[in-house]
Motif scaffolding. Sequence first.
Motif, PDB file in Angstrom:
ATOM      1  N   PRO A 147     -50.118  -0.370 -10.618  1.00  0.00           N
ATOM      2  CA  PRO A 147     -50.634   1.475 -10.562  1.00  0.00           C
ATOM      3  C   PRO A 147     -49.955   1.807  -9.095  1.00  0.00           C
ATOM      4  O   PRO A 147     -50.179   0.377  -8.079  1.00  0.00           O
ATOM      5  CB  PRO A 147     -51.866   1.106 -10.602  1.00  0.00           C
ATOM      6  CG  PRO A 147     -52.516   0.112 -10.076  1.00  0.00           C
ATOM      7  CD  PRO A 147     -52.030  -1.000 -10.285  1.00  0.00           C
ATOM      8  N   HIS A 156     -50.814  10.513 -13.208  1.00  0.00           N
ATOM      9  CA  HIS A 156     -51.803  11.227 -13.143  1.00  0.00           C
ATOM     10  C   HIS A 156     -52.402  10.257 -13.943  1.00  0.00           C
ATOM     11  O   HIS A 156     -54.181  10.503 -14.074  1.00  0.00           O
ATOM     12  CB  HIS A 156     -51.826  12.296 -13.655  1.00  0.00           C
ATOM     13  CG  HIS A 156     -51.456  13.796 -12.556  1.00  0.00           C
ATOM     14  ND1 HIS A 156     -51.768  13.827 -11.175  1.00  0.00           N
ATOM     15  CD2 HIS A 156     -50.925  15.066 -12.755  1.00  0.00           C
ATOM     16  CE1 HIS A 156     -51.592  14.808 -11.189  1.00  0.00           C
ATOM     17  NE2 HIS A 156     -50.552  15.432 -11.942  1.00  0.00           N
ATOM     18  N   THR A 157     -52.373   9.500 -14.764  1.00  0.00           N
ATOM     19  CA  THR A 157     -52.994   8.296 -15.767  1.00  0.00           C
ATOM     20  C   THR A 157     -53.980   7.425 -15.053  1.00  0.00           C
ATOM     21  O   THR A 157     -55.017   7.113 -15.337  1.00  0.00           O
ATOM     22  CB  THR A 157     -52.686   7.689 -16.725  1.00  0.00           C
ATOM     23  OG1 THR A 157     -51.911   7.567 -16.011  1.00  0.00           O
ATOM     24  CG2 THR A 157     -51.765   9.167 -17.824  1.00  0.00           C
ATOM     25  N   GLN A 158     -53.650   7.243 -13.798  1.00  0.00           N
ATOM     26  CA  GLN A 158     -53.636   6.236 -13.083  1.00  0.00           C
ATOM     27  C   GLN A 158     -55.728   6.748 -12.088  1.00  0.00           C
ATOM     28  O   GLN A 158     -55.441   8.070 -11.646  1.00  0.00           O
ATOM     29  CB  GLN A 158     -53.096   5.685 -12.140  1.00  0.00           C
ATOM     30  CG  GLN A 158     -51.915   5.087 -12.633  1.00  0.00           C
ATOM     31  CD  GLN A 158     -50.841   4.339 -11.627  1.00  0.00           C
ATOM     32  OE1 GLN A 158     -50.968   4.489 -10.413  1.00  0.00           O
ATOM     33  NE2 GLN A 158     -49.734   4.199 -12.309  1.00  0.00           N
ATOM     34  N   LYS A 159     -56.770   5.695 -12.477  1.00  0.00           N
ATOM     35  CA  LYS A 159     -57.925   6.193 -11.482  1.00  0.00           C
ATOM     36  C   LYS A 159     -57.584   5.145 -10.007  1.00  0.00           C
ATOM     37  O   LYS A 159     -56.757   4.680  -9.518  1.00  0.00           O
ATOM     38  CB  LYS A 159     -58.986   5.383 -12.300  1.00  0.00           C
ATOM     39  CG  LYS A 159     -58.927   6.255 -13.849  1.00  0.00           C
ATOM     40  CD  LYS A 159     -59.968   5.287 -14.265  1.00  0.00           C
ATOM     41  CE  LYS A 159     -60.187   5.701 -15.784  1.00  0.00           C
ATOM     42  NZ  LYS A 159     -61.583   5.061 -16.345  1.00  0.00           N
ATOM     43  N   ASP A 208     -47.149  12.791 -14.769  1.00  0.00           N
ATOM     44  CA  ASP A 208     -47.833  13.135 -15.750  1.00  0.00           C
ATOM     45  C   ASP A 208     -48.181  11.178 -15.648  1.00  0.00           C
ATOM     46  O   ASP A 208     -50.490  11.084 -15.901  1.00  0.00           O
ATOM     47  CB  ASP A 208     -47.453  13.175 -16.716  1.00  0.00           C
ATOM     48  CG  ASP A 208     -46.429  14.517 -17.300  1.00  0.00           C
ATOM     49  OD1 ASP A 208     -47.646  14.934 -16.593  1.00  0.00           O
ATOM     50  OD2 ASP A 208     -46.214  15.047 -18.005  1.00  0.00           O
ATOM     51  N   LYS A 209     -47.308  10.033 -15.639  1.00  0.00           N
ATOM     52  CA  LYS A 209     -48.027   8.706 -15.418  1.00  0.00           C
ATOM     53  C   LYS A 209     -48.861   7.981 -14.768  1.00  0.00           C
ATOM     54  O   LYS A 209     -49.883   7.883 -14.679  1.00  0.00           O
ATOM     55  CB  LYS A 209     -46.562   8.151 -16.013  1.00  0.00           C
ATOM     56  CG  LYS A 209     -46.599   6.081 -14.988  1.00  0.00           C
ATOM     57  CD  LYS A 209     -45.348   5.752 -15.269  1.00  0.00           C
ATOM     58  CE  LYS A 209     -45.631   3.996 -15.535  1.00  0.00           C
ATOM     59  NZ  LYS A 209     -44.556   3.209 -15.061  1.00  0.00           N
ATOM     60  N   THR A 240     -55.073  10.317  -6.260  1.00  0.00           N
ATOM     61  CA  THR A 240     -55.375  11.417  -6.464  1.00  0.00           C
ATOM     62  C   THR A 240     -53.593  12.065  -6.166  1.00  0.00           C
ATOM     63  O   THR A 240     -52.857  12.096  -4.782  1.00  0.00           O
ATOM     64  CB  THR A 240     -55.515  12.540  -5.617  1.00  0.00           C
ATOM     65  OG1 THR A 240     -57.245  12.281  -5.716  1.00  0.00           O
ATOM     66  CG2 THR A 240     -55.450  13.889  -5.680  1.00  0.00           C
TER      67      THR A 240
END
Length: 224
Positions: free
Chosen positions: A144, A173-176, A170-171, A179
């Motif tokens: 990530p 944004h899926t990562q935790k 978008d890809k 930000t």
Amino acid sequence: MPEVIFNGPAGRLEGRYQPSPERHAPIAIILHPHPRFGGTMNNPIVYNLFYMFQKRGFTTLRFNFRGIGRSQGEFDHGQGELSDAAAALDYIQAIHPDSKSCWVAGYSFGAWIGMQLLMRRPEIEGFISVAPQPNTYDFSFLAPCPSSGLIIHGDQDKVAPPKDVQGLVDKLHTQKGITITQKTMIGANHFFTGQDDVLIDECADYLDRRLNGELAEARPKRLR
């Protein structure tokens, strides 16, 4: 602003360096656009990003990739340029060993190199990617992405079409744990023609908010 020459993997590299008077000040490395299309450390956007960080107390370095200006070597399609960027960070950290954090900012080709450097160097805690080109360069290494940052681009960019940049955002944004802040500038092309000042103002606003503790999730400090 001192002119500096430092050792890179393919020979000497030419840079411009502005130290902070504060010994613990963070470091900022600014990376220029594609060497084959006129990109140099004196690109106006690179120049203005350099001073944006410098005005906020960073120790700041911009430099020419191999084969540009007085930098030795030949263009290496990204792999060598990433090694140049790592050498630049090594150089500035050796001068400022008390600096514990770093930011990287890159424009176009430089944004791609900067994001790769981010993956290699855990002390990089923030990034600014101006007009990245996921339609041209492979960003799959962000798996990530380890740090929060800004991706800023224009809605009239024909070199890095907005739909491709949006796919990258978008890809991410899926990562935790991070930000990703996105800013799409209306009417701006890949070169931000006539909007250089607006671009720098947007980047400065983002940096100021980050320095104020906003726009990034609190997380454990990564170690070198």
